[in-house]
Design a protein around this motif. Structure first.
Motif, PDB file in Angstrom:
ATOM      1  N   ASP A 144       0.865  -1.181   0.000  1.00  0.00           N
ATOM      2  CA  ASP A 144       0.000   0.000   0.000  1.00  0.00           C
ATOM      3  C   ASP A 144       0.904   1.234   0.000  1.00  0.00           C
ATOM      4  O   ASP A 144       1.630   1.475   0.968  1.00  0.00           O
ATOM      5  CB  ASP A 144      -0.874  -0.014   1.253  1.00  0.00           C
ATOM      6  N   PRO A 145       0.894   2.043  -1.053  1.00  0.00           N
ATOM      7  CA  PRO A 145       1.788   3.207  -1.137  1.00  0.00           C
ATOM      8  C   PRO A 145       1.685   4.162   0.050  1.00  0.00           C
ATOM      9  O   PRO A 145       2.661   4.788   0.425  1.00  0.00           O
ATOM     10  CB  PRO A 145       1.356   3.902  -2.428  1.00  0.00           C
ATOM     11  N   ARG A 146       0.521   4.250   0.684  1.00  0.00           N
ATOM     12  CA  ARG A 146       0.365   5.140   1.841  1.00  0.00           C
ATOM     13  C   ARG A 146       1.206   4.684   3.023  1.00  0.00           C
ATOM     14  O   ARG A 146       1.561   5.482   3.876  1.00  0.00           O
ATOM     15  CB  ARG A 146      -1.102   5.222   2.257  1.00  0.00           C
ATOM     16  N   GLU A 147       1.524   3.420   3.074  1.00  0.00           N
ATOM     17  CA  GLU A 147       2.278   2.855   4.195  1.00  0.00           C
ATOM     18  C   GLU A 147       3.787   3.084   4.071  1.00  0.00           C
ATOM     19  O   GLU A 147       4.524   2.888   5.020  1.00  0.00           O
ATOM     20  CB  GLU A 147       2.020   1.354   4.302  1.00  0.00           C
ATOM     21  N   ARG A 148       4.236   3.508   2.924  1.00  0.00           N
ATOM     22  CA  ARG A 148       5.675   3.607   2.681  1.00  0.00           C
ATOM     23  C   ARG A 148       6.352   4.768   3.394  1.00  0.00           C
ATOM     24  O   ARG A 148       7.567   4.826   3.449  1.00  0.00           O
ATOM     25  CB  ARG A 148       5.937   3.671   1.183  1.00  0.00           C
ATOM     26  N   ALA A 149       5.584   5.680   3.938  1.00  0.00           N
ATOM     27  CA  ALA A 149       6.176   6.823   4.641  1.00  0.00           C
ATOM     28  C   ALA A 149       6.328   6.574   6.142  1.00  0.00           C
ATOM     29  O   ALA A 149       6.787   7.430   6.871  1.00  0.00           O
ATOM     30  CB  ALA A 149       5.326   8.066   4.412  1.00  0.00           C
ATOM     31  N   VAL A 150       5.948   5.387   6.598  1.00  0.00           N
ATOM     32  CA  VAL A 150       6.039   5.055   8.022  1.00  0.00           C
ATOM     33  C   VAL A 150       7.484   4.696   8.360  1.00  0.00           C
ATOM     34  O   VAL A 150       8.115   3.906   7.669  1.00  0.00           O
ATOM     35  CB  VAL A 150       5.114   3.864   8.366  1.00  0.00           C
ATOM     36  N   PHE A 151       8.014   5.287   9.440  1.00  0.00           N
ATOM     37  CA  PHE A 151       9.339   4.920   9.931  1.00  0.00           C
ATOM     38  C   PHE A 151       9.170   3.819  10.971  1.00  0.00           C
ATOM     39  O   PHE A 151       8.318   3.922  11.850  1.00  0.00           O
ATOM     40  CB  PHE A 151      10.027   6.108  10.608  1.00  0.00           C
ATOM     41  N   ALA A 152       9.998   2.787  10.880  1.00  0.00           N
ATOM     42  CA  ALA A 152       9.980   1.717  11.878  1.00  0.00           C
ATOM     43  C   ALA A 152      11.394   1.541  12.413  1.00  0.00           C
ATOM     44  O   ALA A 152      12.342   2.086  11.857  1.00  0.00           O
ATOM     45  CB  ALA A 152       9.475   0.424  11.263  1.00  0.00           C
ATOM     46  N   PHE A 153      11.517   0.812  13.498  1.00  0.00           N
ATOM     47  CA  PHE A 153      12.799   0.678  14.181  1.00  0.00           C
ATOM     48  C   PHE A 153      13.278  -0.753  14.187  1.00  0.00           C
ATOM     49  O   PHE A 153      12.491  -1.672  14.165  1.00  0.00           O
ATOM     50  CB  PHE A 153      12.672   1.164  15.617  1.00  0.00           C
ATOM     51  N   SER A 154      14.593  -0.918  14.273  1.00  0.00           N
ATOM     52  CA  SER A 154      15.181  -2.247  14.387  1.00  0.00           C
ATOM     53  C   SER A 154      16.231  -2.245  15.477  1.00  0.00           C
ATOM     54  O   SER A 154      16.785  -1.210  15.822  1.00  0.00           O
ATOM     55  CB  SER A 154      15.801  -2.675  13.063  1.00  0.00           C
ATOM     56  N   ALA A 155      16.474  -3.401  16.032  1.00  0.00           N
ATOM     57  CA  ALA A 155      17.507  -3.573  17.041  1.00  0.00           C
ATOM     58  C   ALA A 155      17.905  -5.033  17.059  1.00  0.00           C
ATOM     59  O   ALA A 155      17.241  -5.876  16.454  1.00  0.00           O
ATOM     60  CB  ALA A 155      16.999  -3.139  18.414  1.00  0.00           C
ATOM     61  N   SER A 156      18.973  -5.334  17.735  1.00  0.00           N
ATOM     62  CA  SER A 156      19.440  -6.716  17.839  1.00  0.00           C
ATOM     63  C   SER A 156      18.706  -7.441  18.939  1.00  0.00           C
ATOM     64  O   SER A 156      18.247  -6.820  19.894  1.00  0.00           O
ATOM     65  CB  SER A 156      20.936  -6.730  18.150  1.00  0.00           C
ATOM     66  N   PRO A 157      18.641  -8.772  18.833  1.00  0.00           N
ATOM     67  CA  PRO A 157      18.026  -9.537  19.920  1.00  0.00           C
ATOM     68  C   PRO A 157      18.752  -9.269  21.239  1.00  0.00           C
ATOM     69  O   PRO A 157      19.955  -9.120  21.252  1.00  0.00           O
ATOM     70  CB  PRO A 157      18.194 -10.993  19.501  1.00  0.00           C
ATOM     71  N   ARG A 158      17.994  -9.214  22.310  1.00  0.00           N
ATOM     72  CA  ARG A 158      18.561  -9.006  23.645  1.00  0.00           C
ATOM     73  C   ARG A 158      18.012 -10.077  24.563  1.00  0.00           C
ATOM     74  O   ARG A 158      16.815 -10.303  24.579  1.00  0.00           O
ATOM     75  CB  ARG A 158      18.141  -7.638  24.195  1.00  0.00           C
ATOM     76  N   GLU A 159      18.867 -10.689  25.327  1.00  0.00           N
ATOM     77  CA  GLU A 159      18.368 -11.637  26.327  1.00  0.00           C
ATOM     78  C   GLU A 159      17.967 -10.869  27.561  1.00  0.00           C
ATOM     79  O   GLU A 159      18.667  -9.987  28.012  1.00  0.00           O
ATOM     80  CB  GLU A 159      19.439 -12.660  26.666  1.00  0.00           C
ATOM     81  N   ALA A 160      16.789 -11.218  28.075  1.00  0.00           N
ATOM     82  CA  ALA A 160      16.347 -10.596  29.323  1.00  0.00           C
ATOM     83  C   ALA A 160      17.105 -11.239  30.469  1.00  0.00           C
ATOM     84  O   ALA A 160      17.309 -12.446  30.499  1.00  0.00           O
ATOM     85  CB  ALA A 160      14.845 -10.814  29.494  1.00  0.00           C
ATOM     86  N   GLY A 161      17.527 -10.433  31.392  1.00  0.00           N
ATOM     87  CA  GLY A 161      18.323 -10.961  32.486  1.00  0.00           C
ATOM     88  C   GLY A 161      17.574 -11.287  33.715  1.00  0.00           C
ATOM     89  O   GLY A 161      16.547 -10.900  34.052  1.00  0.00           O
TER      90      GLY A 161
END
Length: 161
Positions: A144-161
């Motif tokens: 959907d072209p309207r969705e292409r302006a959304v910024f999303a985030f990424s990160a590495s997997p983290r183990e919960a301590g």
């Protein structure tokens, strides 16, 4: 029993768009800002005390929000539920804590929509499975072209301590 993994998966959606044949240019400043937000969100997920919610389940929660005038998230809403209320609450809590120490950067214009794609998995295999699912969901959403302006985030997997 293996320690649950908390991860934020996905990619900066603006750079994912070329996979469906559209060139998008993201400035180095925007890329650095998104990486900083990703790290903060990752810390928030760990700080949300996952250890008390180990039976919360697994899934992908997609949380959308905008940047308020004070640099804090506003209009925080679950865009796609994970299937686990505990995972969804964890995701919302982590997003709501963004901008506490340093305001969110002003990326895009007023009303810019952000999306956090959060995967919670209890094993590396399940994380890989959910990552594949997320990739398919994002590909379908980005059709959907309207969705292409959304910024999303990424990160590495983290183990919960």
């Amino acid at each position: 029993m293996k320690t649950p993994l908390i991860a934020l998966a996905g990619v900066l959606l603006m750079t994912a768009v070329p996979a469906i044949s559209q060139d998008i240019i993201v400035s180095a400043e925007e890329a650095a800002a998104v990486e900083r937000i990703s790290r903060e969100l990752d810390r928030n997920l760990v700080a949300a005390d996952w250890s008390r919610n180990r039976s919360a389940g697994e899934g992908i929660a997609m949380v959308r929000f905008q940047r308020g005038a004070d640099g804090r998230p506003v209009n925080v809403k679950i865009y796609r539920r994970s299937g686990s209320g505990s995972v969804d609450r964890l995701a919302r809590r982590a997003v709501n804590r963004l901008g506490l120490s340093v305001p969110l950067p002003a990326i895009g214009g007023d009303g810019q929509l952000f999306q956090a794609n959060i995967i919670v998995a209890s094993s590396d295999a399940e994380f890989a499975n959910l990552s594949t699912t997320l990739g398919k969901l994002e590909k379908a959403r980005l059709a959907d072209p309207r969705e292409r302006a959304v910024f999303a985030f990424s990160a590495s997997p983290r183990e919960a301590g």
